[in-house]
Scaffold this motif. Structure first.
Motif, PDB file in Angstrom:
ATOM      1  N   ARG A   1       5.297  -1.238   7.553  1.00  0.00           N
ATOM      2  CA  ARG A   1       3.897  -1.252   7.997  1.00  0.00           C
ATOM      3  C   ARG A   1       3.149  -2.486   7.488  1.00  0.00           C
ATOM      4  O   ARG A   1       3.231  -2.839   6.318  1.00  0.00           O
ATOM      5  CB  ARG A   1       3.201   0.005   7.472  1.00  0.00           C
TER       6      ARG A   1
ATOM      7  N   ARG B   1      -1.896   8.617  10.754  1.00  0.00           N
ATOM      8  CA  ARG B   1      -2.348   9.716  11.620  1.00  0.00           C
ATOM      9  C   ARG B   1      -1.205  10.300  12.424  1.00  0.00           C
ATOM     10  O   ARG B   1      -0.385   9.549  12.968  1.00  0.00           O
ATOM     11  CB  ARG B   1      -3.416   9.190  12.586  1.00  0.00           C
TER      12      ARG B   1
ATOM     13  N   ASP C   1      -0.126  -3.033   9.225  1.00  0.00           N
ATOM     14  CA  ASP C   1      -1.356  -2.882  10.018  1.00  0.00           C
ATOM     15  C   ASP C   1      -2.594  -3.150   9.156  1.00  0.00           C
ATOM     16  O   ASP C   1      -2.676  -2.727   8.007  1.00  0.00           O
ATOM     17  CB  ASP C   1      -1.458  -1.445  10.565  1.00  0.00           C
ATOM     18  N   ARG C   2      -3.549  -3.781   9.752  1.00  0.00           N
ATOM     19  CA  ARG C   2      -4.883  -3.943   9.150  1.00  0.00           C
ATOM     20  C   ARG C   2      -5.875  -4.196  10.296  1.00  0.00           C
ATOM     21  O   ARG C   2      -6.580  -5.206  10.345  1.00  0.00           O
ATOM     22  CB  ARG C   2      -4.905  -5.041   8.096  1.00  0.00           C
ATOM     23  N   GLY C   3      -5.882  -3.204  11.196  1.00  0.00           N
ATOM     24  CA  GLY C   3      -6.592  -3.351  12.452  1.00  0.00           C
ATOM     25  C   GLY C   3      -8.060  -3.715  12.314  1.00  0.00           C
ATOM     26  O   GLY C   3      -8.554  -4.609  13.005  1.00  0.00           O
ATOM     27  N   ALA C   4      -8.788  -3.032  11.446  1.00  0.00           N
ATOM     28  CA  ALA C   4     -10.232  -3.284  11.347  1.00  0.00           C
ATOM     29  C   ALA C   4     -10.502  -4.678  10.798  1.00  0.00           C
ATOM     30  O   ALA C   4     -11.445  -5.343  11.227  1.00  0.00           O
ATOM     31  CB  ALA C   4     -10.887  -2.220  10.464  1.00  0.00           C
TER      32      ALA C   4
ATOM     33  N   ARG D   1       0.834  -1.202   0.000  1.00  0.00           N
ATOM     34  CA  ARG D   1       0.000   0.000   0.000  1.00  0.00           C
ATOM     35  C   ARG D   1       0.874   1.258   0.000  1.00  0.00           C
ATOM     36  O   ARG D   1       1.757   1.389   0.848  1.00  0.00           O
ATOM     37  CB  ARG D   1      -0.919  -0.003   1.231  1.00  0.00           C
TER      38      ARG D   1
ATOM     39  N   CYS E   1      -5.731   0.732   2.375  1.00  0.00           N
ATOM     40  CA  CYS E   1      -5.544   1.863   3.293  1.00  0.00           C
ATOM     41  C   CYS E   1      -4.216   2.581   3.048  1.00  0.00           C
ATOM     42  O   CYS E   1      -3.142   2.024   3.252  1.00  0.00           O
ATOM     43  CB  CYS E   1      -5.612   1.391   4.738  1.00  0.00           C
TER      44      CYS E   1
ATOM     45  N   CYS F   1      -2.205   3.136  12.011  1.00  0.00           N
ATOM     46  CA  CYS F   1      -3.539   2.545  11.888  1.00  0.00           C
ATOM     47  C   CYS F   1      -4.407   3.112  12.996  1.00  0.00           C
ATOM     48  O   CYS F   1      -3.908   3.406  14.093  1.00  0.00           O
ATOM     49  CB  CYS F   1      -3.439   1.022  12.028  1.00  0.00           C
ATOM     50  N   LEU F   2      -5.688   3.238  12.739  1.00  0.00           N
ATOM     51  CA  LEU F   2      -6.604   3.723  13.769  1.00  0.00           C
ATOM     52  C   LEU F   2      -6.606   2.793  14.978  1.00  0.00           C
ATOM     53  O   LEU F   2      -6.859   3.211  16.103  1.00  0.00           O
ATOM     54  CB  LEU F   2      -8.019   3.817  13.170  1.00  0.00           C
ATOM     55  N   TYR F   3      -6.301   1.525  14.749  1.00  0.00           N
ATOM     56  CA  TYR F   3      -6.291   0.555  15.841  1.00  0.00           C
ATOM     57  C   TYR F   3      -4.903   0.348  16.457  1.00  0.00           C
ATOM     58  O   TYR F   3      -4.757  -0.478  17.354  1.00  0.00           O
ATOM     59  CB  TYR F   3      -6.806  -0.801  15.345  1.00  0.00           C
TER      60      TYR F   3
ATOM     61  N   PHE G   1     -11.762  -1.731   4.896  1.00  0.00           N
ATOM     62  CA  PHE G   1     -11.086  -1.448   3.623  1.00  0.00           C
ATOM     63  C   PHE G   1      -9.576  -1.366   3.828  1.00  0.00           C
ATOM     64  O   PHE G   1      -8.878  -0.613   3.151  1.00  0.00           O
ATOM     65  CB  PHE G   1     -11.614  -0.135   3.032  1.00  0.00           C
ATOM     66  N   CYS G   2      -9.069  -2.155   4.780  1.00  0.00           N
ATOM     67  CA  CYS G   2      -7.644  -2.081   5.113  1.00  0.00           C
ATOM     68  C   CYS G   2      -6.746  -2.379   3.901  1.00  0.00           C
ATOM     69  O   CYS G   2      -5.642  -1.843   3.807  1.00  0.00           O
ATOM     70  CB  CYS G   2      -7.312  -3.059   6.233  1.00  0.00           C
TER      71      CYS G   2
END
Ligand code: SF4
Length: 361
Positions: free
Chosen positions: A325, A282, A327-330, A30, A278, A292-294, A274-275
């Protein structure tokens, strides 16, 4: 590279040929395109899905980045592919002189789009100066058209201010106005068509957002999630056929069209993440970078910056972190059985960076 204000930024020779936008991707392939920049962790309302508690731990003011520091960090991100900047909070309009920051960002030729996500309580006061400063877009969070329900949801009596703020943004000439509405079962799921018609009436696109279990959503439970399919079913009952718009976009919103032409979006982070596309991360107001938000931990870019890092070092640091990276928290949350709130109140008290209002939801 010469910025519009005359500053010269030397593009690091060793990075110049390797950090093309296609070259820098994370471990899941990504690219990095979008940075959500929280300019304050403070907020002037208390939405129950984001800030349900009575008391909060705030970031120490001396640790907040000043505008020069913020733009230095953002510069480093833009050398690594970021071209969209979303200013968030807390409530970003609580940050004094936000228009000055917008003006500073507009001098960076790598930035294509500067957007603001706001609760609009203070927007009437600032819309024109932000437009004049060069802000491109405004997204307003508005979950209800009912003043009483607004008070119940936010514990503040500012519904009229929000509507005035939206009107001011229109008058100031902002195009592509968006309205974000978090839909919670049994709370405001009876307002989908009302919000949609409100958006239609003012030329704004409404996006329905699934209730998420991140940060301070300590009251979250799966039964309160009004899902993507619930939204489509409910709107389908009223409006008939709904056509998905096929778009090549990494936007979190899936867009749909009603038979009468009205377009709306759904952000289905909870049930249909939709990770895999992404491209966003942030930056908190005190310079921690979350991938990641998570994510439960961030990278302390403020320390590196205040320790005197060169532009080259900052660019390299951002690149090396992004390359690692994964991350794919959701997505991972959807695999959990007995899913409940992600973070406990105790954890939030110990680390305010875990709050959604700190890292920009
Ligand atoms: S959960 Fe993390 S990786 Fe997935 S879309 Fe949200 S920020 Fe991106």
């Amino acid at each position: 590279m010469v910025y519009a204000d005359g500053r010269m930024i030397r593009e690091p020779a060793d990075l110049k040929n390797t950090l093309t936008r296609d070259a820098l991707t994370d471990k899941l392939g990504r690219p990095q395109r979008s940075l959500r920049v929280s300019v304050t962790d403070r907020c002037n309302i208390r939405c129950r899905y984001c800030m349900p508690e009575e008391h909060y731990v705030w970031l120490p003011r001396e640790e907040l980045l000043n505008f020069e520091e913020l733009t230095s960090l953002i510069d480093a991100f833009t050398f690594n592919g970021v071209e969209d900047i979303h200013l968030t909070g807390g409530e970003p309009l609580l940050r004094p002189n936000l228009a000055t920051l917008v003006r500073m960002l507009r001098t960076n030729p790598r930035i294509r789009d500067i957007a603001l996500t706001t609760n609009a309580v203070l927007l009437a006061k600032h819309a024109t100066e932000l437009r004049d400063a060069g802000l491109h877009r405004v997204t307003v969070s508005l979950d209800t058209l009912q003043p009483d329900r607004f008070v119940a949801l936010t514990r503040r009596d500012n519904h009229a201010d929000v509507l005035a703020g939206i009107e001011s943004a229109r008058r100031a000439g902002f195009q592509n106005l968006k309205i974000n509405a978090v839909v919670i079962r049994g709370v405001n799921d009876d307002e989908l068509s009302g919000l949609l018609e409100f958006g239609r009436g003012i030329g704004a696109e409404v996006r329905f957002i699934e209730y998420m279990d991140v940060g301070g959503a300590t009251d979250w439970s799966p039964t309160k999630v009004f899902s993507r399919s619930d939204v489509l079913e409910k709107l389908g009952q009223k409006y008939g056929d709904i056509e998905p718009l096929i778009e090549n976009s990494s936007s979190p919103a899936e867009r749909f069209k009603l038979a009468d032409g009205a377009v709306f979006g759904i952000i289905a982070s909870t049930t249909t993440p939709f990770c895999k596309n992404c491209d966003r991360s942030r930056l908190t107001a005190d310079g921690l970078w979350y991938l990641c938000l998570y994510a439960k931990a961030g990278f302390d870019l403020r320390k590196i910056l205040r320790d005197g890092a060169t532009t080259e070092a900052l660019i390299s640091r951002v690149a090396s972190v992004w390359r690692e990276r994964e991350d794919r928290g959701a997505e991972l949350r959807t695999l959990e059985k007995n899913r409940s709130a992600f973070i406990s109140i105790d954890q939030l008290r110990k680390d305010p960076h875990l709050e959604m209002h700190t890292r920009g939801g």
